[in-house]
Design an enzyme around this catalytic site. Sequence first.
Site: not given
Length: 148
Positions: A10-11, A69, A135, A67, A100
């Site tokens: 995104d921006h 964050t 796993h 993005c 994993h």
Amino acid sequence: MAKPIALAADHGGFELKEAVKAHLDELGLEYIDFGTHSTASVDYPDMALPACDAVVSGQCDKALLFCGTGVGISMAANKVKGIRACCCSDSFSCEYTRRHNDANALCMGGRVVGPGLACQLVDLFLNTPFEGGRHEKRIAKLMAIENR
Ligand code: RB5
């Protein structure tokens, strides 16, 4: 021939996506850029979906998603059946989400991670194999949640 990598942002992640693209160009790695292509405001689920669909369909190998964050776009990615996305800003998590969790989408925040660290994490993510073994059944249980 190796499949291309799916990119989307995104921006808030646009500039970091562009830095990672330059890194992939230097490495000679193929990618498909699903946007966004500017800093104009967009909604991260709209950007995550086509890139994740490309991974699930087999068109692309893995997705690199960005993005502000890294969190919102990882939440969107993990809603797509077949995607195991990890939001990372440290090398340990990035390495072990491949070893994993067999993660197929790496998400990072343009307001959290600088371009140097992001490119290191991309290298780690792309070059670390899944360990399999014990796993495998955990991944099978994880993916079975999608079919409840
Ligand atoms: C956009 O301002 C921001 O909310 C978005 O990039 C992301 O950080 C959401 O998780």
